[in-house]
Scaffold this motif. Structure first.
Motif, PDB file in Angstrom:
ATOM      1  N   ASP A 194      73.038  31.660  60.074  1.00 39.54           N
ATOM      2  CA  ASP A 194      72.449  32.336  58.915  1.00 39.54           C
ATOM      3  C   ASP A 194      72.034  31.297  57.867  1.00 39.54           C
ATOM      4  N   SER A 195      71.297  30.322  58.343  1.00 38.07           N
ATOM      5  CA  SER A 195      70.971  29.138  57.537  1.00 38.07           C
ATOM      6  C   SER A 195      69.617  29.216  56.852  1.00 38.07           C
ATOM      7  N   GLY A 196      68.884  30.325  57.035  1.00 35.82           N
ATOM      8  CA  GLY A 196      67.468  30.317  56.691  1.00 35.82           C
ATOM      9  C   GLY A 196      67.092  30.651  55.276  1.00 35.82           C
ATOM     10  N   ALA A 197      67.983  30.459  54.296  1.00 31.50           N
ATOM     11  CA  ALA A 197      67.680  30.811  52.910  1.00 31.50           C
ATOM     12  C   ALA A 197      67.873  29.611  51.995  1.00 31.50           C
ATOM     13  N   ILE A 232      65.376  31.983  59.599  1.00 32.70           N
ATOM     14  CA  ILE A 232      64.336  32.120  58.587  1.00 32.70           C
ATOM     15  C   ILE A 232      64.451  33.510  57.963  1.00 32.70           C
ATOM     16  N   TYR A 233      64.897  33.555  56.724  1.00 34.35           N
ATOM     17  CA  TYR A 233      64.966  34.827  55.983  1.00 34.35           C
ATOM     18  C   TYR A 233      63.651  35.072  55.251  1.00 34.35           C
ATOM     19  N   PHE A 272      58.757  27.203  57.782  1.00 32.15           N
ATOM     20  CA  PHE A 272      59.530  26.296  58.634  1.00 32.15           C
ATOM     21  C   PHE A 272      59.905  25.026  57.863  1.00 32.15           C
ATOM     22  N   GLN A 273      59.003  24.578  56.987  1.00 31.50           N
ATOM     23  CA  GLN A 273      59.293  23.383  56.198  1.00 31.50           C
ATOM     24  C   GLN A 273      60.383  23.643  55.174  1.00 31.50           C
ATOM     25  N   SER A 274      60.251  24.748  54.421  1.00 33.14           N
ATOM     26  CA  SER A 274      61.210  25.012  53.345  1.00 33.14           C
ATOM     27  C   SER A 274      62.569  25.460  53.863  1.00 33.14           C
ATOM     28  N   ALA A 275      62.589  26.215  54.978  1.00 34.62           N
ATOM     29  CA  ALA A 275      63.844  26.774  55.476  1.00 34.62           C
ATOM     30  C   ALA A 275      64.561  25.847  56.442  1.00 34.62           C
ATOM     31  N   TYR A 304      67.227  19.758  56.190  1.00 31.52           N
ATOM     32  CA  TYR A 304      67.878  18.898  57.176  1.00 31.52           C
ATOM     33  C   TYR A 304      67.124  17.596  57.413  1.00 31.52           C
ATOM     34  N   LYS A 305      66.324  17.177  56.435  1.00 33.85           N
ATOM     35  CA  LYS A 305      65.460  16.006  56.622  1.00 33.85           C
ATOM     36  C   LYS A 305      66.247  14.720  56.862  1.00 33.85           C
TER      37      LYS A 305
END
Length: 360
Positions: A41-44, A74-75, A87-90, A95-96
């Motif tokens: 639940d990592s998409g926020a 991705i929420y 995809f870039q923001s979430a 994780y860059k």
């Protein structure tokens, strides 16, 4: 068909290799030791970035070869296309600084036709599969697949069996005929057959399953077979408007016929807490680790529903895992606002809120 699963696995093995000298790699696997992060639940964002800061520190301290993502990547309703900037923001931005592969599973919000996250638009999940070709770390070669580690080994230390749980547990029926009626039933049956065959053929020392929806949970969503039974409001009670699949009865049977008692640990998200639940008789030896707090959190609903080695709510966090021979070690880390570790040692570095090992 099983052939489709084998193709998916081959794509993973030939895909992005990740790094061995960057933050979190710990120099890669050595002497049969494998270490990885479990996020769900990592998409926020920006909360996902807060958690990533502590993941970076833990991986620098203890080593990480890869991460697994237990869905809701991705929420609130997935990506509109493979080129969606979400995809870039979430994912890419939080994780860059982590240069290793992330093996991803699909969640209900990844396939959703509304912010409610009730599934119903599976083509959105297909965008996440396609994104594998555009990212150096996101890895989801198919909606369900297997992954061995180390890559390419005929007898890997660990093999991961990644399930596509949303089409079996959806609230809203998909209006696309390819994901409805007999076609949906065929897809579910093929996934079951493929996973049964893959598990039977596996030569891995450790076998893990990964899916968004849990078999057991002490959170709001509850146990498979009685999902939402204690939730307020109980959306599954809207007879005629909501798919009967939302209770998870079919999914419970699916799991008992595929992964239960055949994998050592079942990793999940969906509920936004951290749980390490004890094996239950109906699922045999399998341990249940739910790590659903990588960008959202909630309170535990019923601490006594399932016996736990560890459970905590109202916090962001994740699990770190190490495999060393026949020994499994799991550690839970809690994360506060702004990416501050809740638990620290005398040097101010992150330390586990809980850590436990078992042998097989």
């Amino acid at each position: 068909m099983f052939k489709r699963l084998l193709i998916a696995t081959a794509l993973v093995l030939s895909g992005c290799q990740g790094g061995s000298d960057e933050i979190g790699s710990g120099g890669g696997s050595s002497g049969g030791v494998v270490r990885f992060i479990v996020l769900g639940d990592s998409g926020a964002p920006p909360e996902s970035g807060d958690v990533a800061k502590i993941v970076e520190k833990v991986c620098a301290q203890r080593g990480c070869d890869f991460a697994v993502g237990a869905g809701d990547n991705i929420y609130d309703q997935g990506a509109d296309s493979v080129d969606d900037p979400i995809f870039q923001s979430a994912f890419e931005e939080p994780y860059k600084n982590l240069d290793f592969p992330f093996f991803m599973a699909l969640g209900n919000h990844d396939n959703s036709n509304s912010p409610l996250g009730g599934g119903g638009t599976n083509e959105r999940g297909d965008h996440e599969v396609a994104y594998t070709a555009k990212s150096s770390k996101w890895t989801m070669p198919a909606r369900y697949y297997t992954q061995g580690w180390p890559r390419g080994s005929s007898k890997p230390v660990v093999e991961l069996f990644v399930l596509d749980s949303s089409p079996i547990t959806h609230f809203f029926n998909d209006l696309n005929p390819a994901w409805n009626g007999a076609n949906l039933e065929t897809y579910i049956a093929e996934q079951k057959t493929d996973m049964q065959a893959a598990l039977a053929a596996s030569k891995a020392t450790w076998k893990f399953a990964l899916a968004h929806h849990p078999y057991v949970s002490n959170g709001m969503h509850g146990n498979a077979g009685n999902y939402e039974g204690g939730a307020q409001p109980d959306l599954c009670a809207l007879a005629g408007l909501i798919s009967p699949s939302c209770r998870g009865a079919d999914y419970k049977l699916f799991l008992e016929q595929t992964i239960c008692d055949k994998v050592d640990v079942f990793f999940n998200g969906h509920d936004h807490e951290l749980y390490w639940l004890k094996p239950v008789a109906s699922c045999g030896k399998t341990h249940h680790i739910l790590s659903g707090a990588a960008s959202k959190h909630r309170s535990i609903q019923d601490q006594a529903r399932n016996e736990a080695f560890y459970q905590v709510g109202d916090t962001h966090g994740f699990f770190w895992v190490e495999l060393r021979g026949n020994r499994f070690t799991g550690a839970a880390y809690r994360v506060g606002a702004g990416g501050i570790a809740t638990d620290v040692d005398d040097k101010g570095e992150p330390k586990p809120a809980f850590e436990m090992s078992f042998t097989k």
